[in-house]
Design a protein around this motif. Structure first.
Motif, PDB file in Angstrom:
ATOM      1  N   ARG A   1       0.826  -1.092   0.094  1.00 16.29           N
ATOM      2  CA  ARG A   1       0.060   0.050   0.070  1.00 16.29           C
ATOM      3  C   ARG A   1       0.866   1.258   0.059  1.00 16.29           C
ATOM      4  NH1 ARG A   1      -5.099  -1.000  -1.155  1.00 16.29           N
ATOM      5  NH2 ARG A   1      -5.757   0.944  -0.178  1.00 16.29           N
TER       6      ARG A   1
ATOM      7  N   ASP B   1      -8.018   7.297  -1.302  1.00 12.58           N
ATOM      8  CA  ASP B   1      -8.918   6.873   0.169  1.00 12.58           C
ATOM      9  C   ASP B   1      -8.605   5.378   0.065  1.00 12.58           C
ATOM     10  OD1 ASP B   1     -10.791   5.723   1.564  1.00 12.58           O
ATOM     11  OD2 ASP B   1     -11.846   7.957   1.459  1.00 12.58           O
ATOM     12  N   HIS B   2      -8.070   5.103   1.364  1.00 18.17           N
ATOM     13  CA  HIS B   2      -7.439   3.835   1.562  1.00 18.17           C
ATOM     14  C   HIS B   2      -8.596   2.548   1.535  1.00 18.17           C
ATOM     15  CE1 HIS B   2      -3.329   3.725   2.381  1.00 18.17           C
ATOM     16  NE2 HIS B   2      -3.463   4.909   3.031  1.00 18.17           N
ATOM     17  N   PHE B   3      -9.840   3.345   1.670  1.00 18.77           N
ATOM     18  CA  PHE B   3     -11.034   2.295   1.495  1.00 18.77           C
ATOM     19  C   PHE B   3     -11.867   2.509   0.376  1.00 18.77           C
ATOM     20  CE2 PHE B   3      -9.779   1.962   5.850  1.00 18.77           C
ATOM     21  CZ  PHE B   3      -9.473   0.945   5.901  1.00 18.77           C
ATOM     22  N   GLN B   4     -11.513   3.463  -0.490  1.00 14.29           N
ATOM     23  CA  GLN B   4     -12.485   3.640  -1.701  1.00 14.29           C
ATOM     24  C   GLN B   4     -11.495   3.780  -3.027  1.00 14.29           C
ATOM     25  OE1 GLN B   4     -14.686   7.149  -0.742  1.00 14.29           O
ATOM     26  NE2 GLN B   4     -16.187   5.982   0.048  1.00 14.29           N
TER      27      GLN B   4
ATOM     28  N   MET C   1     -18.470   3.441   2.644  1.00 12.05           N
ATOM     29  CA  MET C   1     -17.694   4.327   3.848  1.00 12.05           C
ATOM     30  C   MET C   1     -16.110   4.422   3.429  1.00 12.05           C
ATOM     31  SD  MET C   1     -17.620   3.568   8.072  1.00 12.05           S
ATOM     32  CE  MET C   1     -17.055   1.739   7.468  1.00 12.05           C
ATOM     33  N   GLY C   2     -15.740   5.691   3.154  1.00 10.23           N
ATOM     34  CA  GLY C   2     -14.419   6.136   3.182  1.00 10.23           C
ATOM     35  C   GLY C   2     -13.812   6.287   4.222  1.00 10.23           C
ATOM     36  N   GLU C   3     -12.146   6.502   4.228  1.00 14.54           N
ATOM     37  CA  GLU C   3     -11.491   6.391   5.100  1.00 14.54           C
ATOM     38  C   GLU C   3     -11.881   7.637   6.029  1.00 14.54           C
ATOM     39  OE1 GLU C   3      -7.603   7.118   3.377  1.00 14.54           O
ATOM     40  OE2 GLU C   3      -6.457   7.338   5.456  1.00 14.54           O
ATOM     41  N   PHE C   4     -11.998   8.870   5.490  1.00 13.95           N
ATOM     42  CA  PHE C   4     -12.506  10.017   6.376  1.00 13.95           C
ATOM     43  C   PHE C   4     -13.695   9.776   7.465  1.00 13.95           C
ATOM     44  CE2 PHE C   4      -8.929  11.163   3.663  1.00 13.95           C
ATOM     45  CZ  PHE C   4      -8.179  11.349   4.418  1.00 13.95           C
ATOM     46  N   ASP C   5     -14.861   9.214   6.181  1.00 10.72           N
ATOM     47  CA  ASP C   5     -15.988   8.932   7.109  1.00 10.72           C
ATOM     48  C   ASP C   5     -15.786   7.967   8.293  1.00 10.72           C
ATOM     49  OD1 ASP C   5     -17.314  10.390   5.323  1.00 10.72           O
ATOM     50  OD2 ASP C   5     -17.495   8.710   3.954  1.00 10.72           O
ATOM     51  N   LEU C   6     -14.811   6.937   8.027  1.00  9.36           N
ATOM     52  CA  LEU C   6     -14.478   5.844   8.951  1.00  9.36           C
ATOM     53  C   LEU C   6     -13.961   6.537  10.398  1.00  9.36           C
ATOM     54  CD1 LEU C   6     -12.589   2.587   8.135  1.00  9.36           C
ATOM     55  CD2 LEU C   6     -12.310   3.916  10.180  1.00  9.36           C
TER      56      LEU C   6
ATOM     57  N   ALA D   1     -13.271  -1.934   5.152  1.00  9.35           N
ATOM     58  CA  ALA D   1     -14.048  -1.100   6.160  1.00  9.35           C
ATOM     59  C   ALA D   1     -15.446  -1.855   6.675  1.00  9.35           C
ATOM     60  CB  ALA D   1     -14.304   0.208   5.778  1.00  9.35           C
TER      61      ALA D   1
ATOM     62  N   THR E   1      -5.232   5.319   9.506  1.00 10.21           N
ATOM     63  CA  THR E   1      -6.034   4.144   9.116  1.00 10.21           C
ATOM     64  C   THR E   1      -5.858   3.798   7.663  1.00 10.21           C
ATOM     65  OG1 THR E   1      -7.925   5.495  10.356  1.00 10.21           O
ATOM     66  CG2 THR E   1      -8.596   3.605   8.839  1.00 10.21           C
ATOM     67  N   THR E   2      -5.498   2.845   7.463  1.00  8.10           N
ATOM     68  CA  THR E   2      -5.140   2.106   6.074  1.00  8.10           C
ATOM     69  C   THR E   2      -5.735   0.790   6.003  1.00  8.10           C
ATOM     70  OG1 THR E   2      -3.000   1.731   4.818  1.00  8.10           O
ATOM     71  CG2 THR E   2      -2.993   1.156   6.976  1.00  8.10           C
ATOM     72  N   GLN E   3      -5.589   0.291   4.544  1.00  8.79           N
ATOM     73  CA  GLN E   3      -6.013  -1.019   4.200  1.00  8.79           C
ATOM     74  C   GLN E   3      -4.793  -1.969   4.182  1.00  8.79           C
ATOM     75  OE1 GLN E   3      -5.728  -3.128   1.509  1.00  8.79           O
ATOM     76  NE2 GLN E   3      -7.379  -4.285   2.078  1.00  8.79           N
TER      77      GLN E   3
END
Lengths: 312, 312
Positions: free
Chosen positions: A49, A308-311, B1-6, B91, B119-121
């Motif tokens: 990553r 964005d790590h999750f998108q 849900m994105g990183e910043f929402d999370l 997430a 926060t990371t994947q």
């Protein structure tokens, strides 16, 4: 080599000035400067990553600390110490020696002692936490930008992303050109001296890790303002400047991994000269949102978004 | 849900007292207590090494913070803040809600605000760094034990390891007995009040995370002394006390994951009563090494060693 040998061989040194207890007890003990505020930031780097599995371990050691120091720089802090937590698939001595060499070289150059951490077996993961100090009220935050402020950026943008695109096979570069952008990706320079010199000068600041658009967006949201950015003004290397316009846009606006500082200051502010080029790239406005314009002042429809790590 | 929402949904709250800037800027900004020392510790938890993949996420949230707070407790520090860096495979909202609930419950009960993180994947990995304070010269270190001191331990030892052996299939327990040792493994209590009350009383202290023999060994090495431990004196639960002697020995001496404090104090020292049982388990001696003796004073040949992430 066991866990404690590993720590002793690669990560333990006599305690530095201001550190009463360093690596080796349950906690490190530090002596704060009277009256100063404590600044803390934490970044985690995961293989695949944040770095490629093939990266030179010395460069990885540098980068793991550099991206954390960049957060201290963005707040104008003076570094005081850092912890290192490492999950390693195995205790590989050659890898550890390289990693430690790169880490210590930057730590020594930045005057920041390693004060503690953790070592465990697991998928490769590097988690650093850095501590710094700033006088009360002088930490550079994201929330201080005011309408009419100019927006500035240090150094050059986009080379790290260009290197990533070479690794991904989307861009072809060779020889010196590749080496230059690869250094930008693997050996970023935290702008510590600049951050400290911007105390009392910049109204807001942050460092660019996820891409200019997204990171500047955070600053605008925190400050409750909008901005216009001049695409042509964004500082770029000669290597990037000869890439197709779409590649340049993506690398400059949404590249990430730049670790340059973006900051705001009133027009006419006396900006510090610490040997790092500073470029004015736009202006803070009352209208919400972030507009990118070309050299004629026309809106650029870039269609880009930040990492964005999750998108992603 | 994105990183910043999370981050906003699960990990962001208004800044607490003493925290000028919390989650959401490049650094957190904290106000140190004038004259106090800063204590820092970092622990990383990896799935399959520090917790089972099947663990209730709320219990994992508790434990991730508890094992870090245990290091502050071992040094007698007052908690001031912590960072959380999370690598998550994805997430997962239900998992995050449970994890956050367990984390916040212990954070609130301990008076320690979450001030930042990352926060990371990536493969599941939890890295926390905790900050605390202690008056100058009053942090409890490993290095202060003196010949003639008594060795004390809080609470009970071995239940967490017994639970692990049940999960491993080496021990059979059911119903209440299993639930009790499972709680010891999954919901350890950091001994913060005890640690603070031991300032100026204990000569040395640490918390038991890798097993009594190994951890006490670190204290002896740091203090340049030896010790004799009385096996029969080691405090154990009724559940552990009915296990075969070899299982009891292994759980008590080399169990790990206890998060009880072991400390030394001169004979006759006035020990604090903070509602946690304290048991005298041995004595510091000049002869180097750690001897374990039975109820008749005879040497016990236990053949055990402490947990090591790279030699286990």
């Amino acid at each position: 080599m066991g866990e404690f040998d590993l720590i002793r061989r690669f990560f333990q040194r006599p305690a530095a000035a201001g550190v009463e207890v360093g690596v080796g007890d349950d906690c490190a003990v530090l002596v704060p400067t009277p009256g100063a505020r404590w600044l803390v930031s934490s970044d985690m780097l995961v293989e695949g990553r944040h770095f490629l599995s093939t990266v030179d371990p010395a460069r990885l050691g540098h980068k793991a600390l550099a991206v954390n120091l960049s957060d201290l720089a963005a707040c104008g802090a003076t570094p005081r110490g850092f912890t290192l937590a490492l999950a390693l698939p195995r205790a590989d001595e050659a890898w550890l020696a390289g990693f430690a060499q790169g880490l210590w070289a930057l730590a020594d150059a930045s005057g920041i002692p390693l004060i503690g951490g953790d070592t465990t077996q697991g998928p490769l993961n590097l988690c650093l936490t850095v501590f710094g100090e700033a006088p009360p009220g002088q930490a550079l935050l994201r929330s201080g930008a005011r309408v009419g402020d100019e927006i500035w950026v240090s150094g050059r943008l986009g080379d790290a992303r260009l290197a990533l695109e070479v690794f991904r096979g989307r861009v072809v570069l060779a020889g010196e050109a590749f080496e230059q952008v690869r250094v930008a990706m693997e050996l970023p320079t935290p702008r510590l001296a600049l951050g400290q010199a911007l105390r009392g000068v910049a109204t807001a600041a942050l460092d660019i890790s996820d891409g200019l658009l997204g990171d500047l967006g955070h600053l605008l949201a925190a400050s409750g303002v909008g901005a216009t950015l001049e695409l042509a003004a964004l500082p770029r290397s000669a290597v990037l400047a000869v890439q197709p316009p779409a590649v340049q846009q993506e690398c400059l606006l949404a590249g990430g991994d730049d670790y340059e500082l973006v900051f705001t200051a009133p027009p006419g502010a006396r900006l510090p000269d610490v040997g790092v080029p500073l470029t004015r790239i736009g202006r803070i406005e009352a209208a919400p949102g972030l507009r990118v314009v070309d050299a004629r002042g026309e809106r650029v429809d870039h269609g880009l978004r930040s990492f964005d790590h999750f998108q992603s």
